[in-house]
Design an enzyme around this catalytic site. Structure first.
Site, short mmCIF file in Angstrom:
data_model
loop_
_atom_site.label_atom_id
_atom_site.label_comp_id
_atom_site.label_asym_id
_atom_site.label_seq_id
_atom_site.Cartn_x
_atom_site.Cartn_y
_atom_site.Cartn_z
N HIS A 7 0.77 -1.31 -0.06
CA HIS A 7 -0.17 -0.10 0.09
C HIS A 7 0.89 1.30 -0.10
CE1 HIS A 7 0.37 -0.39 4.52
NE2 HIS A 7 0.51 0.68 4.47
N GLU A 43 -7.86 4.98 10.20
CA GLU A 43 -7.47 4.86 8.90
C GLU A 43 -8.43 3.87 7.90
OE1 GLU A 43 -6.08 1.26 7.58
OE2 GLU A 43 -4.71 0.75 9.79
N GLN A 59 -4.05 3.46 1.43
CA GLN A 59 -4.56 3.71 2.84
C GLN A 59 -4.43 4.92 3.25
OE1 GLN A 59 -1.16 2.79 5.75
NE2 GLN A 59 -2.41 1.54 6.68
N HIS A 83 3.81 7.45 3.37
CA HIS A 83 4.82 6.09 3.58
C HIS A 83 4.46 5.19 2.31
CE1 HIS A 83 1.59 4.41 6.12
NE2 HIS A 83 2.00 3.18 5.47
N GLU A 133 7.53 0.91 4.96
CA GLU A 133 6.89 -0.11 5.76
C GLU A 133 7.02 -1.43 5.28
OE1 GLU A 133 2.82 1.06 6.96
OE2 GLU A 133 2.39 -1.10 7.27
C1 MC0 Z 1 9.53 12.31 9.14
N1 MC0 Z 1 10.34 12.65 8.32
C2 MC0 Z 1 10.01 11.86 6.97
C3 MC0 Z 1 8.63 11.37 7.40
N2 MC0 Z 1 8.37 11.71 8.84
N3 MC0 Z 1 10.59 11.55 5.95
C4 MC0 Z 1 9.67 11.19 5.02
N4 MC0 Z 1 8.48 10.74 5.41
C5 MC0 Z 1 7.88 10.69 6.30
N5 MC0 Z 1 6.69 10.07 6.57
C6 MC0 Z 1 11.69 13.12 8.37
C7 MC0 Z 1 11.68 14.58 9.07
O1 MC0 Z 1 11.19 15.50 7.93
C8 MC0 Z 1 12.93 14.67 9.50
O2 MC0 Z 1 13.93 15.13 8.59
C9 MC0 Z 1 13.20 13.16 9.81
O3 MC0 Z 1 12.53 12.47 9.13
C10 MC0 Z 1 12.87 13.13 11.44
O4 MC0 Z 1 11.52 13.49 11.65
P1 MC0 Z 1 11.18 14.23 12.96
O5 MC0 Z 1 9.90 14.78 12.48
O6 MC0 Z 1 12.33 14.77 13.58
O7 MC0 Z 1 10.73 13.09 13.82
P2 MC0 Z 1 9.51 12.24 14.30
O8 MC0 Z 1 9.54 12.42 15.93
O9 MC0 Z 1 8.33 12.75 13.62
O10 MC0 Z 1 9.81 10.67 13.81
C11 MC0 Z 1 9.86 10.52 12.34
C12 MC0 Z 1 9.60 8.86 12.26
C13 MC0 Z 1 8.17 8.57 12.87
C14 MC0 Z 1 9.64 8.57 10.65
C15 MC0 Z 1 10.91 8.34 12.95
O11 MC0 Z 1 7.15 9.13 12.23
C16 MC0 Z 1 8.04 7.09 13.05
O12 MC0 Z 1 8.64 6.29 13.68
N6 MC0 Z 1 7.05 6.38 12.13
C17 MC0 Z 1 6.53 5.10 11.94
C18 MC0 Z 1 5.48 4.86 12.36
C19 MC0 Z 1 4.41 5.65 11.60
O13 MC0 Z 1 4.73 6.49 11.10
N7 MC0 Z 1 3.17 5.41 12.21
C20 MC0 Z 1 1.88 6.05 11.28
C21 MC0 Z 1 1.37 5.01 10.12
P3 MC0 Z 1 14.71 16.33 8.76
O14 MC0 Z 1 15.36 16.63 7.31
O15 MC0 Z 1 13.61 17.53 8.87
O16 MC0 Z 1 15.22 16.39 10.03
S1 MC0 Z 1 0.75 3.65 10.95
C22 MC0 Z 1 0.26 2.58 9.50
O17 MC0 Z 1 0.60 2.85 8.46
C23 MC0 Z 1 -0.43 1.17 10.00
C24 MC0 Z 1 -1.67 1.38 10.49
C25 MC0 Z 1 -0.35 0.48 8.65
O18 MC0 Z 1 0.24 0.56 7.43
O19 MC0 Z 1 -0.93 -0.84 9.04
#
Ligand code: MC0
Length: 141
Positions: A7, A43, A59, A83, A133
């Site tokens: 997705h 979602e 998604q 993502h 993912e």
């Molecule tokens: C953050 N960054 C991204 C991003 N989110 N880059 C690309 N795509 C994204 N979605 C970048 C930021 O711009 C920043 O870059 C750097 O990564 C660190 O981000 P941050 O804002 O300082 O840190 P956080 O605390 O927002 O963490 C970002 C991180 C977090 C990706 C580590 O969101 C995470 O652990 N995500 C995984 C879980 C998730 O997203 N769950 C929701 C979907 P710069 O250059 O500014 O430093 S759940 C889902 O989808 C499930 C239900 C499913 O599929 O079944």
């Protein structure tokens, strides 16, 4: 190992509004809805196609709070592609293989994902700026 796109996750402020948009533009059908408290999202999965190893979906993700991953993403970047999820046959195996290539794993062990799947995220900074993912789809009964 990365056999298909499972997705594409789209961050949106209003889930119902974006369901209406995607289903009317592309004639996609909502096949599942879920609130995932652990991931901080409400979602919907819109079915695109079936393939070997499982289906593919759009998604739509609405954050449950501003300090959730999707809430922070929208505040920083606005709505849009959040993502890309690859379907894999064995999520632990895929985590070990890609972790061995130096990519940071955001999850130590698989978590619960959409439609009974098991999921794990990879750090976007190690994948060319793409939050990635890994998805092991639920086994068909
Ligand atoms: C953050 N960054 C991204 C991003 N989110 N880059 C690309 N795509 C994204 N979605 C970048 C930021 O711009 C920043 O870059 C750097 O990564 C660190 O981000 P941050 O804002 O300082 O840190 P956080 O605390 O927002 O963490 C970002 C991180 C977090 C990706 C580590 O969101 C995470 O652990 N995500 C995984 C879980 C998730 O997203 N769950 C929701 C979907 P710069 O250059 O500014 O430093 S759940 C889902 O989808 C499930 C239900 C499913 O599929 O079944």
């Amino acid at each position: 190992m990365f056999m298909r796109i499972d997705h594409i996750g789209i961050a949106c402020r209003d889930l119902e509004e974006k369901i209406e948009l995607f289903s009317s533009l592309f004639e996609l059908e909502v096949v599942a809805r879920e609130v995932n408290e652990e991931q901080g999202v409400k979602e919907a999965m819109l079915h695109v196609a079936d393939g070997e190893g499982g289906g593919s979906y759009i998604q739509l993700l609405e954050p449950l709070s501003e300090d959730s991953p999707v809430g922070k993403f929208i505040a920083k970047r606005g709505e849009g592609v959040h993502h890309v999820a690859f379907g894999v046959p064995d999520v632990e195996g895929a985590m070990a293989t890609i972790g061995g290539k130096g990519v940071r794993l955001l999850d130590e062990r698989p978590r619960h994902g959409s439609m009974g799947s098991r999921i794990a995220f990879l750090h976007p900074k190690d994948v060319g700026g793409m939050l990635t993912e890994l998805v092991e789809a639920a086994k068909q009964q």
